[in-house]
Design a protein around this motif. Structure first.
Motif, PDB file in Angstrom:
ATOM      1  N   VAL A  10       0.825  -1.211   0.000  1.00 27.15           N
ATOM      2  CA  VAL A  10       0.000   0.000   0.000  1.00 27.15           C
ATOM      3  C   VAL A  10       0.859   1.260   0.000  1.00 27.15           C
ATOM      4  O   VAL A  10       0.622   2.196  -0.766  1.00 27.15           O
ATOM      5  N   GLY A  11       1.851   1.295   0.879  1.00 22.73           N
ATOM      6  CA  GLY A  11       2.694   2.482   0.947  1.00 22.73           C
ATOM      7  C   GLY A  11       3.598   2.443   2.149  1.00 22.73           C
ATOM      8  O   GLY A  11       3.525   1.526   2.974  1.00 22.73           O
ATOM      9  N   ARG A  12       4.479   3.450   2.242  1.00 23.12           N
ATOM     10  CA  ARG A  12       5.398   3.481   3.372  1.00 23.12           C
ATOM     11  C   ARG A  12       5.765   4.920   3.720  1.00 23.12           C
ATOM     12  O   ARG A  12       5.557   5.841   2.932  1.00 23.12           O
ATOM     13  N   ILE A  13       6.293   5.077   4.937  1.00 21.01           N
ATOM     14  CA  ILE A  13       6.688   6.389   5.408  1.00 21.01           C
ATOM     15  C   ILE A  13       8.113   6.323   5.943  1.00 21.01           C
ATOM     16  O   ILE A  13       8.481   5.386   6.651  1.00 21.01           O
ATOM     17  N   LYS A  14       8.915   7.309   5.593  1.00 24.24           N
ATOM     18  CA  LYS A  14      10.284   7.382   6.091  1.00 24.24           C
ATOM     19  C   LYS A  14      10.271   7.947   7.515  1.00 24.24           C
ATOM     20  O   LYS A  14       9.217   8.310   8.042  1.00 24.24           O
ATOM     21  N   THR A  15      11.445   8.041   8.129  1.00 21.97           N
ATOM     22  CA  THR A  15      11.536   8.588   9.477  1.00 21.97           C
ATOM     23  C   THR A  15      11.262  10.089   9.483  1.00 21.97           C
ATOM     24  O   THR A  15      11.367  10.752   8.437  1.00 21.97           O
ATOM     25  N   GLU A  16      10.942  10.606  10.647  1.00 22.99           N
ATOM     26  CA  GLU A  16      10.734  12.049  10.776  1.00 22.99           C
ATOM     27  C   GLU A  16      12.017  12.798  10.454  1.00 22.99           C
ATOM     28  O   GLU A  16      11.984  13.871   9.850  1.00 22.99           O
ATOM     29  N   MET A  17      13.142  12.210  10.828  1.00 26.44           N
ATOM     30  CA  MET A  17      14.436  12.813  10.526  1.00 26.44           C
ATOM     31  C   MET A  17      14.627  12.997   9.019  1.00 26.44           C
ATOM     32  O   MET A  17      15.283  13.926   8.564  1.00 26.44           O
ATOM     33  N   GLU A  18      14.044  12.113   8.244  1.00 24.50           N
ATOM     34  CA  GLU A  18      14.127  12.175   6.791  1.00 24.50           C
ATOM     35  C   GLU A  18      12.919  12.863   6.190  1.00 24.50           C
ATOM     36  O   GLU A  18      12.640  12.718   4.994  1.00 24.50           O
ATOM     37  N   GLY A  19      12.185  13.580   7.024  1.00 26.14           N
ATOM     38  CA  GLY A  19      11.063  14.361   6.544  1.00 26.14           C
ATOM     39  C   GLY A  19       9.727  13.653   6.550  1.00 26.14           C
ATOM     40  O   GLY A  19       8.725  14.211   6.116  1.00 26.14           O
ATOM     41  N   GLY A  20       9.721  12.389   7.002  1.00 27.54           N
ATOM     42  CA  GLY A  20       8.461  11.648   7.017  1.00 27.54           C
ATOM     43  C   GLY A  20       7.864  11.485   5.622  1.00 27.54           C
ATOM     44  O   GLY A  20       6.643  11.419   5.457  1.00 27.54           O
ATOM     45  N   THR A  21       8.723  11.421   4.618  1.00 20.15           N
ATOM     46  CA  THR A  21       8.266  11.312   3.232  1.00 20.15           C
ATOM     47  C   THR A  21       7.483  10.024   3.026  1.00 20.15           C
ATOM     48  O   THR A  21       7.849   8.981   3.540  1.00 20.15           O
ATOM     49  N   THR A  22       6.388  10.128   2.279  1.00 19.06           N
ATOM     50  CA  THR A  22       5.534   8.980   2.014  1.00 19.06           C
ATOM     51  C   THR A  22       5.525   8.622   0.532  1.00 19.06           C
ATOM     52  O   THR A  22       5.724   9.491  -0.335  1.00 19.06           O
ATOM     53  N   THR A  23       5.316   7.352   0.240  1.00 19.60           N
ATOM     54  CA  THR A  23       5.151   6.855  -1.120  1.00 19.60           C
ATOM     55  C   THR A  23       3.987   5.882  -1.104  1.00 19.60           C
ATOM     56  O   THR A  23       3.831   5.123  -0.142  1.00 19.60           O
ATOM     57  N   TYR A  24       3.183   5.895  -2.180  1.00 20.35           N
ATOM     58  CA  TYR A  24       1.972   5.087  -2.218  1.00 20.35           C
ATOM     59  C   TYR A  24       1.879   4.279  -3.518  1.00 20.35           C
ATOM     60  O   TYR A  24       2.393   4.677  -4.565  1.00 20.35           O
ATOM     61  N   ALA A  25       1.172   3.166  -3.431  1.00 16.86           N
ATOM     62  CA  ALA A  25       0.849   2.403  -4.625  1.00 16.86           C
ATOM     63  C   ALA A  25      -0.193   3.180  -5.436  1.00 16.86           C
ATOM     64  O   ALA A  25      -1.003   3.923  -4.873  1.00 16.86           O
ATOM     65  N   ALA A  26      -0.180   2.975  -6.737  1.00 11.29           N
ATOM     66  CA  ALA A  26      -1.061   3.731  -7.631  1.00 11.29           C
ATOM     67  C   ALA A  26      -2.548   3.645  -7.253  1.00 11.29           C
ATOM     68  O   ALA A  26      -3.260   4.660  -7.293  1.00 11.29           O
ATOM     69  N   PRO A  27      -3.070   2.459  -6.872  1.00 11.02           N
ATOM     70  CA  PRO A  27      -4.515   2.364  -6.600  1.00 11.02           C
ATOM     71  C   PRO A  27      -4.992   3.210  -5.418  1.00 11.02           C
ATOM     72  O   PRO A  27      -6.192   3.464  -5.290  1.00 11.02           O
ATOM     73  N   VAL A  28      -4.081   3.623  -4.531  1.00 12.24           N
ATOM     74  CA  VAL A  28      -4.507   4.357  -3.332  1.00 12.24           C
ATOM     75  C   VAL A  28      -3.978   5.790  -3.309  1.00 12.24           C
ATOM     76  O   VAL A  28      -4.370   6.582  -2.450  1.00 12.24           O
ATOM     77  N   LYS A  29      -3.106   6.116  -4.228  1.00 10.61           N
ATOM     78  CA  LYS A  29      -2.491   7.434  -4.247  1.00 10.61           C
ATOM     79  C   LYS A  29      -3.541   8.520  -4.385  1.00 10.61           C
ATOM     80  O   LYS A  29      -4.442   8.420  -5.204  1.00 10.61           O
ATOM     81  N   GLY A  30      -3.449   9.523  -3.531  1.00 18.65           N
ATOM     82  CA  GLY A  30      -4.408  10.617  -3.547  1.00 18.65           C
ATOM     83  C   GLY A  30      -5.613  10.396  -2.663  1.00 18.65           C
ATOM     84  O   GLY A  30      -6.371  11.331  -2.384  1.00 18.65           O
ATOM     85  N   ARG A  31      -5.804   9.155  -2.204  1.00 14.41           N
ATOM     86  CA  ARG A  31      -6.940   8.839  -1.332  1.00 14.41           C
ATOM     87  C   ARG A  31      -6.486   8.420   0.073  1.00 14.41           C
ATOM     88  O   ARG A  31      -7.188   8.663   1.056  1.00 14.41           O
TER      89      ARG A  31
END
Lengths: 117, 111
Positions: free
Chosen positions: A48-69
């Motif tokens: 589904v997706g993942r989140i990096k550490t807060e130290m790394e900005g908490g950047t998130t990445t998502y799979a296409a079917p859920v991106k934006g939702r």
């Protein structure tokens, strides 16, 4: 073994919203990327997706079917990982697993989300 | 759309050896795809077996090993036991999109 306390899940109508949370007591949460995986009934695993550490900005990445939702967030002060799901569709019906690390290591027991009218 | 392909099903005899593979629609799988392998038994939560191609978890039995084979990621089970009957999933990382994709799973039958 990493302990995971899950909450959320349930029945929601199409177009509705739901929030899932996982608490990781005793785990070095601050240093870890965290991942969500789901599994529709009788089907395979889906990243589904993942989140990096807060130290790394908490950047998130998502799979296409859920991106934006879907939105993944973390509260390092409480060792809590969350998944906010909006505009839910029937095809989002699945067991949702929270897992530790980018290469999923420890898995929660899963939360069932059913999207149905 | 990126697709990760596994054998839908395999059968192995107790004590035998079997290799499951994991292919990418984008081309040969390399260590840069950080192949992972998971085992899931009916009604249970998936368990991580292998990460970063060859690395075992502390709980992974010695009979499981990961490798790269002929442009694919591979999971080999040596000295298969009845308890190894399960669904096995691979997971690959696609660095360009920074996403992970699971394979469809291999149902392993020990017979």
């Amino acid at each position: 073994e990493v302990q995971v306390v899950e909450s959320g899940g349930g029945l929601v109508k199409p177009g509705g919203s739901l929030r899932l949370s996982c608490e990781f007591p005793g785990f070095t949460f601050t240093d870890a990327w965290m991942t969500w995986v789901r599994q529709a009934p009788g089907k395979g695993l889906e990243w589904v997706g993942r989140i990096k550490t807060e130290m790394e900005g908490g950047t998130t990445t998502y799979a296409a079917p859920v991106k934006g939702r879907f939105t993944i967030s973390r509260d390092d002060s409480k060792n809590i990982l969350s998944l906010e799901m909006n505009n839910l569709k029937t095809e989002d019906t699945a067991v949702y697993y929270c897992t530790t690390r980018d290469q999923p290591t420890d898995w929660g027991q899963g939360s069932l989300v059913t999207v149905s009218s | 759309q990126t697709v990760v392909t596994q054998e839908p099903s395999l059968t192995v005899s107790p004590g035998g050896t079997v290799t499951l593979t994991c292919a990418s629609s984008t081309g040969a799988v390399t260590s840069g795809y950080y192949p992972n392998w998971f085992q899931q038994k009916p009604g249970q939560v998936p368990t991580s077996l292998i990460y970063s191609t060859t690395n075992k978890r502390s709980w992974t039995p010695a009979r499981f090993s990961g490798s790269l084979l002929g442009g694919k990621a591979a999971l080999t089970l040596s000295g298969v036991q009845p308890d190894d009957e399960a669904e096995y999933y691979c997971l690959l990382y696609f660095v360009g999109d920074q996403i992970w994709v699971f394979g469809g799973g291999t149902k392993l039958t020990v017979l």
